[in-house]
Design a protein around this motif. Structure first.
Motif, PDB file in Angstrom:
ATOM      1  N   GLU A  52       0.856  -1.185   0.000  1.00  0.00           N
ATOM      2  CA  GLU A  52       0.000   0.000   0.000  1.00  0.00           C
ATOM      3  C   GLU A  52       0.890   1.233   0.000  1.00  0.00           C
ATOM      4  O   GLU A  52       1.791   1.352   0.824  1.00  0.00           O
ATOM      5  N   VAL A  53       0.648   2.146  -0.916  1.00  0.00           N
ATOM      6  CA  VAL A  53       1.504   3.324  -1.086  1.00  0.00           C
ATOM      7  C   VAL A  53       0.634   4.574  -1.210  1.00  0.00           C
ATOM      8  O   VAL A  53      -0.378   4.558  -1.917  1.00  0.00           O
ATOM      9  N   ASP A  54       1.040   5.661  -0.520  1.00  0.00           N
ATOM     10  CA  ASP A  54       0.299   6.915  -0.665  1.00  0.00           C
ATOM     11  C   ASP A  54       1.228   8.122  -0.656  1.00  0.00           C
ATOM     12  O   ASP A  54       0.797   9.240  -0.368  1.00  0.00           O
ATOM     13  N   ASN A  55       2.496   7.914  -0.987  1.00  0.00           N
ATOM     14  CA  ASN A  55       3.460   9.028  -0.972  1.00  0.00           C
ATOM     15  C   ASN A  55       4.255   9.124  -2.275  1.00  0.00           C
ATOM     16  O   ASN A  55       5.402   9.541  -2.276  1.00  0.00           O
ATOM     17  N   GLU A  56       3.638   8.720  -3.381  1.00  0.00           N
ATOM     18  CA  GLU A  56       4.313   8.778  -4.680  1.00  0.00           C
ATOM     19  C   GLU A  56       3.449   9.537  -5.680  1.00  0.00           C
ATOM     20  O   GLU A  56       2.334   9.951  -5.365  1.00  0.00           O
ATOM     21  N   VAL A  57       3.978   9.708  -6.873  1.00  0.00           N
ATOM     22  CA  VAL A  57       3.231  10.377  -7.937  1.00  0.00           C
ATOM     23  C   VAL A  57       3.205   9.488  -9.178  1.00  0.00           C
ATOM     24  O   VAL A  57       4.078   8.652  -9.369  1.00  0.00           O
ATOM     25  N   PHE A  58       2.182   9.669  -9.993  1.00  0.00           N
ATOM     26  CA  PHE A  58       2.119   9.075 -11.327  1.00  0.00           C
ATOM     27  C   PHE A  58       2.285  10.213 -12.331  1.00  0.00           C
ATOM     28  O   PHE A  58       1.780  11.318 -12.110  1.00  0.00           O
ATOM     29  N   TRP A  59       2.959   9.925 -13.425  1.00  0.00           N
ATOM     30  CA  TRP A  59       3.175  10.917 -14.477  1.00  0.00           C
ATOM     31  C   TRP A  59       2.156  10.717 -15.588  1.00  0.00           C
ATOM     32  O   TRP A  59       1.950   9.607 -16.073  1.00  0.00           O
ATOM     33  N   ARG A  60       1.537  11.815 -15.973  1.00  0.00           N
ATOM     34  CA  ARG A  60       0.576  11.752 -17.069  1.00  0.00           C
ATOM     35  C   ARG A  60       1.298  11.768 -18.410  1.00  0.00           C
ATOM     36  O   ARG A  60       2.487  12.086 -18.502  1.00  0.00           O
ATOM     37  N   LYS A  61       0.546  11.467 -19.440  1.00  0.00           N
ATOM     38  CA  LYS A  61       1.110  11.444 -20.790  1.00  0.00           C
ATOM     39  C   LYS A  61       1.590  12.823 -21.217  1.00  0.00           C
ATOM     40  O   LYS A  61       2.545  12.948 -21.996  1.00  0.00           O
ATOM     41  N   ASP A  62       0.948  13.886 -20.688  1.00  0.00           N
ATOM     42  CA  ASP A  62       1.330  15.251 -21.067  1.00  0.00           C
ATOM     43  C   ASP A  62       2.536  15.769 -20.278  1.00  0.00           C
ATOM     44  O   ASP A  62       2.925  16.926 -20.413  1.00  0.00           O
ATOM     45  N   GLY A  63       3.110  14.921 -19.414  1.00  0.00           N
ATOM     46  CA  GLY A  63       4.300  15.316 -18.665  1.00  0.00           C
ATOM     47  C   GLY A  63       4.016  15.865 -17.283  1.00  0.00           C
ATOM     48  O   GLY A  63       4.947  16.099 -16.502  1.00  0.00           O
ATOM     49  N   SER A  64       2.748  16.070 -16.950  1.00  0.00           N
ATOM     50  CA  SER A  64       2.399  16.533 -15.604  1.00  0.00           C
ATOM     51  C   SER A  64       2.309  15.332 -14.667  1.00  0.00           C
ATOM     52  O   SER A  64       2.352  14.181 -15.097  1.00  0.00           O
ATOM     53  N   GLN A  65       2.151  15.605 -13.390  1.00  0.00           N
ATOM     54  CA  GLN A  65       2.100  14.531 -12.396  1.00  0.00           C
ATOM     55  C   GLN A  65       0.976  14.776 -11.413  1.00  0.00           C
ATOM     56  O   GLN A  65       0.447  15.888 -11.315  1.00  0.00           O
ATOM     57  N   PHE A  66       0.580  13.740 -10.682  1.00  0.00           N
ATOM     58  CA  PHE A  66      -0.420  13.896  -9.633  1.00  0.00           C
ATOM     59  C   PHE A  66      -0.107  12.917  -8.503  1.00  0.00           C
ATOM     60  O   PHE A  66       0.396  11.823  -8.735  1.00  0.00           O
ATOM     61  N   PRO A  67      -0.367  13.345  -7.242  1.00  0.00           N
ATOM     62  CA  PRO A  67      -0.129  12.444  -6.118  1.00  0.00           C
ATOM     63  C   PRO A  67      -1.108  11.287  -6.178  1.00  0.00           C
ATOM     64  O   PRO A  67      -2.279  11.465  -6.537  1.00  0.00           O
ATOM     65  N   VAL A  68      -0.637  10.115  -5.828  1.00  0.00           N
ATOM     66  CA  VAL A  68      -1.445   8.916  -6.014  1.00  0.00           C
ATOM     67  C   VAL A  68      -1.405   8.034  -4.774  1.00  0.00           C
ATOM     68  O   VAL A  68      -0.428   8.014  -4.031  1.00  0.00           O
TER      69      VAL A  68
END
Length: 206
Positions: A109-125
């Motif tokens: 279980e993880v809640d301190n990382e980010v995923f990168w979108r195709k457009d190069g931006s990121q969001f916390p996940v």
């Protein structure tokens, strides 16, 4: 959604992905039904095979990341949206919790990382990775994830508010000390008694 609810959802998704992956062409109708359920889930869902290659991507995952199913099927999804840490440092696939789960079967279980979108931006996940096992053998894994941008924003605002409260508390304490000193000073001055030019001059100087 808290971890308890997400874990429950993960169990349901795991069963669906496993069934979806193992079904033969002879059960297309049932397979289609499972696929419909998986595609309607609001959280992002990825299915991986035992080699860590992507076997399933639901629409919610596509919406959140911008990576379409056709971009990811048969490929290592880590290289698309999990390739770097939040600060830009490289994130080797062998250290990724998802792919460690594929190897050892341990749920993570993880809640301190980010995923990168195709457009190069990121969001916390926030995500949970769990292995899919069949007859005692790991045959893949399923990942359920959600965008927690709003939660992180609320946490930052709360921390900022707490800092402001602490600063105001320190300011009030300083002002209180100053007022106490003033009161003490005036109290001591009031104790000066007597008359005469010399004492009047001291009062004036004070």
């Amino acid at each position: 959604m808290n971890w308890v609810n997400l874990s429950f959802l993960l169990e349901q998704v795991e069963r669906l992905v496993m069934a979806f992956t193992e079904m033969s062409n002879e059960s297309d109708a049932l397979k289609k039904r499972y696929e419909l359920i998986l595609t309607s889930i609001g959280e992002g869902v990825y299915g991986l095979d035992k080699n860590g290659l992507t076997t399933f991507v639901n629409p919610a995952a596509e919406r959140m990341t911008g990576w379409l199913e056709e971009d990811l099927i048969g490929k290592i999804v880590h290289e698309f949206h999990h390739h770097s840490h939040e600060d830009g440092r490289h994130y080797p696939v062998h250290t990724c919790p998802v792919y460690q789960t594929v190897k050892d079967g341990v749920q993570r279980e993880v809640d301190n990382e980010v995923f990168w979108r195709k457009d190069g931006s990121q969001f916390p996940v926030e995500y949970i990775a769990t292995a899919i096992e069949h007859e005692g053998e790991i045959v893949g894994a399923v990942i359920v994830f959600k965008d927690i941008s709003e939660r992180k924003r609320s946490e930052r605002e709360l921390k900022s508010a707490l800092r402001q409260v602490e600063e105001l508390k320190e300011q009030l304490q300083a002002e209180n000390r100053y007022l106490m000193d003033e009161i003490q000073s005036q109290h001591n001055y009031a104790k000066m008694i007597g008359q005469g030019p010399a004492l009047d001059q001291i009062h004036t100087q004070i």
